[in-house]
Design a protein around this motif. Structure first.
Motif, PDB file in Angstrom:
ATOM      1  N   GLU A   1       0.823  -1.216   0.000  1.00 40.94           N
ATOM      2  CA  GLU A   1       0.000   0.000   0.000  1.00 40.94           C
ATOM      3  C   GLU A   1       0.855   1.264   0.000  1.00 40.94           C
ATOM      4  N   ASN A   2       1.956   1.252   0.764  1.00 41.14           N
ATOM      5  CA  ASN A   2       2.811   2.437   0.815  1.00 41.14           C
ATOM      6  C   ASN A   2       3.523   2.697  -0.502  1.00 41.14           C
ATOM      7  N   ASN A   3       3.659   1.671  -1.316  1.00 41.36           N
ATOM      8  CA  ASN A   3       4.336   1.804  -2.597  1.00 41.36           C
ATOM      9  C   ASN A   3       3.363   1.880  -3.761  1.00 41.36           C
ATOM     10  N   ALA A   4       2.075   1.762  -3.495  1.00 40.13           N
ATOM     11  CA  ALA A   4       1.094   1.750  -4.577  1.00 40.13           C
ATOM     12  C   ALA A   4       1.139   3.070  -5.318  1.00 40.13           C
ATOM     13  N   GLY A   5       1.131   2.979  -6.620  1.00 40.64           N
ATOM     14  CA  GLY A   5       1.169   4.194  -7.418  1.00 40.64           C
ATOM     15  C   GLY A   5       1.046   3.890  -8.890  1.00 40.64           C
ATOM     16  N   VAL A   6       1.291   4.919  -9.659  1.00 40.83           N
ATOM     17  CA  VAL A   6       1.218   4.833 -11.105  1.00 40.83           C
ATOM     18  C   VAL A   6       2.476   5.473 -11.667  1.00 40.83           C
ATOM     19  N   ALA A   7       3.092   4.821 -12.634  1.00 40.14           N
ATOM     20  CA  ALA A   7       4.235   5.386 -13.350  1.00 40.14           C
ATOM     21  C   ALA A   7       3.929   5.277 -14.838  1.00 40.14           C
ATOM     22  N   LEU A   8       4.056   6.393 -15.529  1.00 41.53           N
ATOM     23  CA  LEU A   8       3.651   6.466 -16.930  1.00 41.53           C
ATOM     24  C   LEU A   8       4.674   7.203 -17.772  1.00 41.53           C
ATOM     25  N   LEU A   9       4.719   6.854 -19.040  1.00 39.96           N
ATOM     26  CA  LEU A   9       5.402   7.661 -20.027  1.00 39.96           C
ATOM     27  C   LEU A   9       4.311   8.309 -20.866  1.00 39.96           C
ATOM     28  N   CYS A  10       4.340   9.630 -20.936  1.00 37.78           N
ATOM     29  CA  CYS A  10       3.333  10.380 -21.691  1.00 37.78           C
ATOM     30  C   CYS A  10       4.023  11.226 -22.752  1.00 37.78           C
ATOM     31  N   ASP A  11       3.263  11.628 -23.766  1.00 39.56           N
ATOM     32  CA  ASP A  11       3.809  12.598 -24.700  1.00 39.56           C
ATOM     33  C   ASP A  11       3.657  13.988 -24.083  1.00 39.56           C
ATOM     34  N   ASN A  12       4.097  15.005 -24.772  1.00 40.91           N
ATOM     35  CA  ASN A  12       4.076  16.358 -24.220  1.00 40.91           C
ATOM     36  C   ASN A  12       2.677  16.936 -24.054  1.00 40.91           C
ATOM     37  N   ASN A  13       1.669  16.254 -24.593  1.00 38.87           N
ATOM     38  CA  ASN A  13       0.283  16.692 -24.424  1.00 38.87           C
ATOM     39  C   ASN A  13      -0.431  15.925 -23.313  1.00 38.87           C
TER      40      ASN A  13
ATOM     41  N   VAL B   1      -0.812  12.588 -23.265  1.00 36.03           N
ATOM     42  CA  VAL B   1      -1.372  11.327 -23.758  1.00 36.03           C
ATOM     43  C   VAL B   1      -0.447  10.200 -23.305  1.00 36.03           C
ATOM     44  N   VAL B   2      -1.019   9.184 -22.693  1.00 35.34           N
ATOM     45  CA  VAL B   2      -0.247   8.066 -22.145  1.00 35.34           C
ATOM     46  C   VAL B   2       0.310   7.218 -23.285  1.00 35.34           C
ATOM     47  N   ARG B   3       1.613   7.114 -23.334  1.00 31.97           N
ATOM     48  CA  ARG B   3       2.274   6.236 -24.309  1.00 31.97           C
ATOM     49  C   ARG B   3       2.423   4.830 -23.760  1.00 31.97           C
ATOM     50  N   GLN B   4       2.823   4.766 -22.470  1.00 31.78           N
ATOM     51  CA  GLN B   4       3.076   3.450 -21.861  1.00 31.78           C
ATOM     52  C   GLN B   4       2.791   3.517 -20.368  1.00 31.78           C
ATOM     53  N   ILE B   5       2.114   2.489 -19.864  1.00 33.83           N
ATOM     54  CA  ILE B   5       1.880   2.347 -18.433  1.00 33.83           C
ATOM     55  C   ILE B   5       2.995   1.454 -17.899  1.00 33.83           C
ATOM     56  N   LEU B   6       3.877   2.041 -17.094  1.00 36.85           N
ATOM     57  CA  LEU B   6       5.011   1.299 -16.549  1.00 36.85           C
ATOM     58  C   LEU B   6       4.644   0.576 -15.260  1.00 36.85           C
ATOM     59  N   ASP B   7       3.723   1.150 -14.500  1.00 37.25           N
ATOM     60  CA  ASP B   7       3.260   0.563 -13.246  1.00 37.25           C
ATOM     61  C   ASP B   7       1.865   1.074 -12.961  1.00 37.25           C
TER      62      ASP B   7
ATOM     63  N   GLY C   1      -7.615   2.030 -13.008  1.00 41.21           N
ATOM     64  CA  GLY C   1      -8.051   1.421 -14.253  1.00 41.21           C
ATOM     65  C   GLY C   1      -8.540   2.376 -15.314  1.00 41.21           C
ATOM     66  N   GLU C   2      -8.804   3.625 -14.956  1.00 40.70           N
ATOM     67  CA  GLU C   2      -9.261   4.602 -15.938  1.00 40.70           C
ATOM     68  C   GLU C   2      -8.123   5.096 -16.823  1.00 40.70           C
ATOM     69  N   ILE C   3      -6.891   4.814 -16.429  1.00 39.62           N
ATOM     70  CA  ILE C   3      -5.739   5.239 -17.222  1.00 39.62           C
ATOM     71  C   ILE C   3      -5.526   4.211 -18.327  1.00 39.62           C
ATOM     72  N   THR C   4      -5.491   4.697 -19.561  1.00 38.78           N
ATOM     73  CA  THR C   4      -5.367   3.823 -20.716  1.00 38.78           C
ATOM     74  C   THR C   4      -4.309   4.357 -21.664  1.00 38.78           C
ATOM     75  N   ALA C   5      -3.427   3.482 -22.124  1.00 38.93           N
ATOM     76  CA  ALA C   5      -2.429   3.887 -23.116  1.00 38.93           C
ATOM     77  C   ALA C   5      -3.159   4.368 -24.375  1.00 38.93           C
TER      78      ALA C   5
ATOM     79  N   ALA D   1      -8.771  10.436 -16.824  1.00 38.18           N
ATOM     80  CA  ALA D   1      -8.867   9.715 -15.549  1.00 38.18           C
ATOM     81  C   ALA D   1      -9.017  10.665 -14.363  1.00 38.18           C
ATOM     82  N   LEU D   2      -8.910  11.966 -14.612  1.00 42.17           N
ATOM     83  CA  LEU D   2      -9.024  12.957 -13.545  1.00 42.17           C
ATOM     84  C   LEU D   2     -10.456  13.451 -13.436  1.00 42.17           C
ATOM     85  N   ASP D   3     -10.813  13.930 -12.231  1.00 40.30           N
ATOM     86  CA  ASP D   3     -12.150  14.495 -12.104  1.00 40.30           C
ATOM     87  C   ASP D   3     -12.167  15.891 -12.727  1.00 40.30           C
TER      88      ASP D   3
END
Length: 130
Positions: free
Chosen positions: A7-19, A21-27, A33-37, A44-46
């Motif tokens: 739980e303390n390490n739970a997170g999201v790591a992503l590679l995005c373009d400059n706009n 847009v998610v290129r790759q979900i690393l973690d 689950g709303e985050i999609t390459a 995924a934000l409110d």
């Protein structure tokens, strides 16, 4: 995909373009689950976090990094307040998000450890004789 456990390490790591847009979900040990390459991370934000997300991206692109920004992210069936940090890369943005600052640090450490192991295990190359 790297999985960062606990739980303390739970997170999201992503590679995005400059706009953003998610290129790759690393973690995605946070199970966001709303985050999609191939889609903008803002989906995924409110609604209340969209203006902040755009300011966050502008800061990363103009200064090379942004750390400690809090935004609301869809996680499962609910919206959670999550901290975001990002660094500009040569061709995009490396984004890390976690519920706590300590979680962000642990994710960065995990990826630095993996990168350091990769570099340490690469064979040394010698320049060609001239």
């Amino acid at each position: 995909m790297t999985q960062i456990r606990g739980e303390n390490n739970a997170g999201v790591a992503l590679l995005c373009d400059n706009n953003g847009v998610v290129r790759q979900i690393l973690d995605d040990s946070l199970s966001a689950g709303e985050i999609t390459a191939g889609q903008s991370l803002e989906l995924a934000l409110d609604q209340g976090s969209l203006e902040k997300w755009r300011a966050f991206l502008d800061t990363v692109l103009s200064k090379g990094a942004a750390h400690g920004w809090e935004m609301n992210l869809a996680v499962g069936e609910r919206i959670r307040s999550i901290r975001f940090s990002a660094n500009a890369t040569g061709d995009g943005i490396f984004v890390v998000a976690a519920p706590t600052s300590a979680g962000i640090v642990k994710i960065y450490e995990q990826f630095l450890h993996v990168e350091n192991e990769t570099v340490a295990n690469e064979p040394l190359t010698r320049p060609a004789s001239q």
